[in-house]
Design an enzyme around this catalytic site. Structure first.
Site, PDB file in Angstrom:
ATOM      1  N   ASN A   1       0.866  -1.182   0.000  1.00 54.13           N
ATOM      2  CA  ASN A   1       0.000   0.000   0.000  1.00 54.13           C
ATOM      3  C   ASN A   1       0.906   1.236   0.000  1.00 54.13           C
ATOM      4  OD1 ASN A   1      -1.807   2.045   0.538  1.00 54.13           O
ATOM      5  ND2 ASN A   1      -2.308   1.362   2.619  1.00 54.13           N
TER       6      ASN A   1
ATOM      7  N   LYS B   1      -0.039   4.232  -0.163  1.00 51.61           N
ATOM      8  CA  LYS B   1      -0.731   5.365   0.465  1.00 51.61           C
ATOM      9  C   LYS B   1      -0.579   6.624  -0.414  1.00 51.61           C
ATOM     10  CE  LYS B   1       0.128   3.199   4.863  1.00 51.61           C
ATOM     11  NZ  LYS B   1       0.202   3.339   6.295  1.00 51.61           N
TER      12      LYS B   1
ATOM     13  N   HIS C   1      -9.184   0.631   5.375  1.00 53.38           N
ATOM     14  CA  HIS C   1      -7.891   0.830   6.051  1.00 53.38           C
ATOM     15  C   HIS C   1      -8.124   1.737   7.258  1.00 53.38           C
ATOM     16  CE1 HIS C   1      -3.795   2.125   6.836  1.00 53.38           C
ATOM     17  NE2 HIS C   1      -3.394   1.087   6.126  1.00 53.38           N
TER      18      HIS C   1
ATOM     19  N   GLU D   1      -6.579   4.148   8.336  1.00 54.22           N
ATOM     20  CA  GLU D   1      -6.408   5.585   8.053  1.00 54.22           C
ATOM     21  C   GLU D   1      -7.672   6.165   7.434  1.00 54.22           C
ATOM     22  OE1 GLU D   1      -2.716   5.217   5.920  1.00 54.22           O
ATOM     23  OE2 GLU D   1      -1.734   4.666   7.795  1.00 54.22           O
TER      24      GLU D   1
ATOM     25  N   GLU E   1      -4.733  -5.648  10.668  1.00 54.42           N
ATOM     26  CA  GLU E   1      -3.742  -4.603  10.889  1.00 54.42           C
ATOM     27  C   GLU E   1      -3.998  -3.912  12.227  1.00 54.42           C
ATOM     28  OE1 GLU E   1      -1.972  -3.284   6.889  1.00 54.42           O
ATOM     29  OE2 GLU E   1      -3.658  -1.977   7.332  1.00 54.42           O
TER      30      GLU E   1
ATOM     31  N   GLY F   1       3.122   1.597  10.781  1.00 55.25           N
ATOM     32  CA  GLY F   1       4.101   2.674  10.635  1.00 55.25           C
ATOM     33  C   GLY F   1       4.835   3.028  11.912  1.00 55.25           C
TER      34      GLY F   1
ATOM     35  N   SER G   1       4.042  -2.768  10.202  1.00 53.34           N
ATOM     36  CA  SER G   1       5.501  -2.778  10.376  1.00 53.34           C
ATOM     37  C   SER G   1       6.162  -4.077   9.925  1.00 53.34           C
ATOM     38  CB  SER G   1       5.862  -2.464  11.836  1.00 53.34           C
ATOM     39  OG  SER G   1       5.435  -1.150  12.161  1.00 53.34           O
TER      40      SER G   1
HETATM   41  C1  PEP Z   1      -0.409  -0.171   6.352  1.00 52.49           C
HETATM   42  O1  PEP Z   1      -0.588   1.024   6.399  1.00 52.49           O
HETATM   43  O2  PEP Z   1      -1.265  -0.896   5.816  1.00 52.49           O
HETATM   44  C2  PEP Z   1       0.811  -0.713   6.917  1.00 52.49           C
HETATM   45  C3  PEP Z   1       0.827  -1.967   7.267  1.00 52.49           C
HETATM   46  O3  PEP Z   1       1.879   0.160   7.073  1.00 52.49           O
HETATM   47  P1  PEP Z   1       3.362  -0.206   7.581  1.00 52.49           P
HETATM   48  O4  PEP Z   1       3.781  -1.470   6.891  1.00 52.49           O
HETATM   49  O5  PEP Z   1       4.195   0.961   7.172  1.00 52.49           O
HETATM   50  O6  PEP Z   1       3.275  -0.386   9.054  1.00 52.49           O
END
Ligand code: PEP
Length: 249
Positions: free
Chosen positions: A9, A11, A93, A95, A163, A169, A209
């Protein structure tokens, strides 16, 4: 057997120059043993689809509207994503749940639209740190699943991404036991709602992460069928480390 999936992703990151990373990734994986999906910003989708043509990399969107067309300034329909070359779309997601106030029923309507347009819906679920500390994780995930997954779901058109919001992040990752407990719970819920056939065929990704250095141990956890990756999907070298860990499973 569920086919493993490494999904990225991007973003709100990347202009045309970022397609060089996608080109490098596509060149590395002409016919991989796992599925690879990159979800760039919508502005890059059509060029990204051309970039990955005749490789083992697919492209997807990061959101879609629940309706197929109409007066919705700034929004993009599932049909438009499909027309631009997408085969999947990330929905719900955290976000978007937080920044745009998306509720489970909004996500279910979007997922229906995505499936009707022939896209795979990658539906994200996950708890906040506060919810985990209050021992509410499974209740939250169960509620998000029953509220946001449509009845028409199958192993072909639905992918779940677990997630934990606090792991996105941040560099923080749940323990392998914690990841396994949630993935086993998601699998059991899918089987209970859709029956063993469909329930066992839906892929469940872990996201939060994931990096080349921790991917292999996460992929070794039961019912983890791959990853949804944010930051580490932006560079072909980093994402390849994750793809290769998945291929080695
Ligand atoms: C995400 O935003 O879906 C995500 C998993 O981000 P990151 O891998 O940067 O933690």
């Amino acid at each position: 057997m569920r086919r493993k999936l490494a999904a990225g992703n991007w973003k709100m990151n990347g202009t045309g120059a970022a397609l060089a990373e996608l080109e490098a990734l596509a060149a590395r994986y002409p016919t991989p043993e796992v599925d690879i999906l990159i979800c760039p910003p919508a502005t890059l989708l059509e060029r990204a689809a051309t970039t990955v043509e005749s490789s083992g990399v697919a492209v997807g969107g990061q959101d879609c509207h629940a309706e197929s067309a109409g007066a919705h300034t700034g929004d993009i329909s599932a049909e438009m994503l499909r027309d631009a070359g997408a085969s999947a779309v990330i929905l719900g997601h955290s976000e978007r749940r937080v920044d745009h106030g998306e509720q489970n029923e909004d996500i279910r309507a979007k997922a229906r639209a995505a499936m009707d347009a022939g896209l795979q819906a990658v539906i994200c679920v996950g708890e906040s740190l506060e919810q985990r500390e209050a021992a509410n994780t499974l209740d939250i995930i169960g509620g998000q699943m029953s509220g946001s997954i449509p009845d028409q779901s199958t192993g072909e058109n639905l992918i779940i991404a677990y997630e934990p919001i606090w792991a996105i992040g941040t560099g923080k990752v749940p323990t392998l036991d914690e990841i396994g407990a949630v993935h086993d719970f998601i699998r059991a819920r899918l089987e209970r709602r859709f029956g063993e056939g469909v329930g066992r065929s839906v892929r469940v990704l872990y996201g939060g992460s994931v990096k080349p250095s921790n991917a292999a141990e996460i992929f070794g956890v039961s019912n983890v069928d791959g990853a949804l990756v944010g930051g580490a999907s932006l560079k072909a070298d980093d994402f390849s480390g994750i793809v290769d860990a998945l291929r080695a499973m």
